[in-house]
Motif scaffolding. Structure first.
Motif, PDB file in Angstrom:
ATOM      1  N   ILE A   1       0.880  -1.180   0.000  1.00 30.83           N
ATOM      2  CA  ILE A   1       0.000   0.000   0.000  1.00 30.83           C
ATOM      3  C   ILE A   1       0.909   1.218   0.000  1.00 30.83           C
ATOM      4  CG2 ILE A   1      -1.751   1.281   1.291  1.00 30.83           C
ATOM      5  CD1 ILE A   1      -2.676  -1.383   2.464  1.00 30.83           C
ATOM      6  N   SER A   2       0.926   1.926  -1.118  1.00 30.25           N
ATOM      7  CA  SER A   2       1.855   3.051  -1.201  1.00 30.25           C
ATOM      8  C   SER A   2       1.142   4.381  -0.968  1.00 30.25           C
ATOM      9  CB  SER A   2       2.545   3.097  -2.552  1.00 30.25           C
ATOM     10  OG  SER A   2       3.318   4.282  -2.589  1.00 30.25           O
ATOM     11  N   LEU A   3       1.570   5.048   0.053  1.00 26.91           N
ATOM     12  CA  LEU A   3       1.103   6.403   0.326  1.00 26.91           C
ATOM     13  C   LEU A   3       2.306   7.328   0.161  1.00 26.91           C
ATOM     14  CD1 LEU A   3      -0.774   5.224   3.510  1.00 26.91           C
ATOM     15  CD2 LEU A   3      -1.739   5.528   1.236  1.00 26.91           C
ATOM     16  N   ALA A   4       3.268   6.855  -0.653  1.00 26.59           N
ATOM     17  CA  ALA A   4       4.560   7.539  -0.739  1.00 26.59           C
ATOM     18  C   ALA A   4       4.631   8.514  -1.917  1.00 26.59           C
ATOM     19  CB  ALA A   4       5.685   6.516  -0.839  1.00 26.59           C
ATOM     20  N   GLY A   5       4.473   8.035  -3.134  1.00 25.71           N
ATOM     21  CA  GLY A   5       4.698   8.893  -4.311  1.00 25.71           C
ATOM     22  C   GLY A   5       3.608   9.942  -4.449  1.00 25.71           C
ATOM     23  N   GLY A   6       3.772  10.808  -5.444  1.00 27.26           N
ATOM     24  CA  GLY A   6       2.730  11.806  -5.719  1.00 27.26           C
ATOM     25  C   GLY A   6       1.972  11.421  -6.972  1.00 27.26           C
TER      26      GLY A   6
ATOM     27  N   PHE B   1       5.354   5.343   3.145  1.00 28.36           N
ATOM     28  CA  PHE B   1       5.088   6.784   3.104  1.00 28.36           C
ATOM     29  C   PHE B   1       6.449   7.453   2.984  1.00 28.36           C
ATOM     30  CE2 PHE B   1       5.704   5.367   7.444  1.00 28.36           C
ATOM     31  CZ  PHE B   1       6.732   6.208   7.859  1.00 28.36           C
ATOM     32  N   VAL B   2       6.494   8.775   2.930  1.00 27.76           N
ATOM     33  CA  VAL B   2       7.794   9.450   2.860  1.00 27.76           C
ATOM     34  C   VAL B   2       8.082  10.141   4.199  1.00 27.76           C
ATOM     35  CG1 VAL B   2       9.210  11.136   1.653  1.00 27.76           C
ATOM     36  CG2 VAL B   2       7.479   9.875   0.393  1.00 27.76           C
ATOM     37  N   PRO B   3       9.200   9.802   4.829  1.00 34.41           N
ATOM     38  CA  PRO B   3       9.579  10.521   6.051  1.00 34.41           C
ATOM     39  C   PRO B   3       9.758  12.005   5.743  1.00 34.41           C
ATOM     40  CG  PRO B   3      10.961   8.579   5.715  1.00 34.41           C
ATOM     41  CD  PRO B   3      10.178   8.776   4.452  1.00 34.41           C
TER      42      PRO B   3
END
Ligand SMILES: Cc1ncc(COP(=O)(O)O)c(C=O)c1O
Length: 405
Positions: A30-35, A351-353
């Motif tokens: 589950i990626s909540l990282a990229g835009g 996610f991205v720190p």
């Protein structure tokens, strides 16, 4: 053979987000990282018709070299849109098409920055801009921000005290990474200050039309009487990023400089991509597409906020953006986001720190979450896993503290 690179490469590091995106290619993650925009909203059927029309109408000239400034009908559409929709009076000659707004950021660095020049930016700011500017070896100086935008007294102090400030780089609408939007009053006061100091402003504006709540606020460019604002726009978030079509809108003398800088980079942006977007705009209603995007993103934002309210401890704080793709979380001070990410990777959520969005570092208890690219149930599940990892870290740190006592 050992390659001997230029000194400017010393400061460049692989973007943390690009590295993370490699993991997110695994479908179970589950990626909540990229835009990433929601790909299911890309208008595939319409684009088949568009591709055919472009080949019928333009034939081989769609595959030919074209002007650096860009495809005239597309520039004209952008100038009209900026004038009528954003209230920033723009002429077709004020618009240069670029390969995504990311290229315009890079060209800005090429045009303005000598080694040691100062770039003032929000704290935090868009990582992709930091990385692009870094190649030109500037010094970054963070200007504190609050929920209404850049704190103008802090900006003024730096403009008065710091030598060699060349640029002020800002993202006033649904900022990447925080999702915050500057108030109208703050924009006016910001423009008064930069006008007094005669400094060039880069207004990076990919998200302003992705507003799903509240009233639109005019861009800085609409208040730019002196021609000192370079406005950067893009089709990436209101249409499809794969076309790589963005633009810079600025005063004519500035556009001429950007044209020179761009010629050395890529001569011009893809002819066929420009023609396809211009043709799409004439055949279909981009606003209908935008309405769908806004509806879907609003539901996803709501799902994320609902889950965050349930899953995070009361001491965590998060933004509630009225548009855009991201929200920003401040965890309790003893939760390190990079360590949290390792635990979340094991649980299949990323996610991205937030620390990497601050040129001066620190803020290791912050994270950026993207809500545009996952359906609501996956967002909810991702938040459950994130919440469990946060609770685990807090439990371990309080057990550690008890042992220490
Ligand atoms: C603030 C900001 N500027 C620029 C870009 C680059 O967008 P483009 O796809 O137009 O190059 C992004 C992409 O996420 C962004 O968030």
């Amino acid at each position: 053979m050992e390659s001997r690179f230029a000194r400017r490469m010393d400061g460049l590091r692989a973007s943390e987000i690009r590295e993370l995106l490699k993991v997110t290619e695994r479908p179970e993650v589950i990626s909540l990282a990229g835009g990433l925009p929601a790909a299911e909203l890309f208008p595939v059927e319409e684009l088949k018709a568009v591709a055919l029309r472009v080949l019928e109408e333009h034939g081989r000239s769609a595959m030919q070299y074209s002007t650096t400034e860009g495809h005239l009908p597309l520039r004209a559409w952008i100038a009209r849109r900026m004038t009528e929709r954003l209230g920033a009076t723009t002429n077709v000659d004020d618009v240069l098409i670029t390969s995504g707004s990311q290229q315009a950021i890079d060209l800005t660095g090429k045009l303005f920055l000598d080694e040691g020049d100062v770039v003032l930016c929000e704290s935090p700011t868009y990582l992709g801009a930091l990385n692009a500017f870094r190649a030109y070896q500037p010094r970054f100086m963070e200007v504190p921000t609050d929920d209404e935008g850049m704190i103008v007294s802090e900006l003024e102090r730096r403009l008065a005290d710091v030598r060699r400030v060349k640029l002020v780089y800002v993202v006033p609408d649904f900022q990447n990474p925080t999702g915050r939007t500057w108030s109208l009053e703050r924009r006016r006061r910001f423009m008064e200050v930069v006008r007094r100091h005669g400094v060039t402003v880069v207004e990076d504006c990919p998200y302003s039309e992705v507003r799903f709540e509240g009233m639109p606020i005019p861009p800085l460019k609409s208040m730019d009487a002196a021609g000192q604002v370079v406005f950067l726009g893009t089709f990436s978030k209101v249409f499809c990023p794969g076309f790589r079509i963005g633009w810079a809108a600025a005063s004519r003398p500035l556009v001429e400089k950007y044209v020179l800088a761009k010629q050395g980079s890529d001569l011009h942006t893809s002819t066929i991509s420009q023609m396809e977007i211009a043709t799409y705009l004439s055949m279909f209603d981009i606003d209908a597409n935008l309405r769908r995007i806004r509806e879907v993103y609003r539901a996803r934002r709501d799902a994320m906020i609902r889950a965050l309210e349930q899953e995070l401890p009361a001491s965590a704080r998060f933004t509630r953006p009225q548009g855009g793709l991201f929200l920003w979380v401040e965890l309790p001070p003893n939760v390190n986001a990079r360590e949290l990410l390792q635990r979340c990777l094991e649980r299949g959520v990323v996610f991205v720190p937030g620390g990497s969005f601050f040129p001066d570092g620190g803020h290791e208890n912050t994270i950026r979450l993207n809500y545009s690219n996952m359906p609501e149930e996956r967002i909810a599940e991702g938040m459950r896993r994130l919440g469990a990892a946060v609770r685990e870290m807090l439990a371990q740190s309080s057990a550690g503290a008890r042992r220490a006592v």
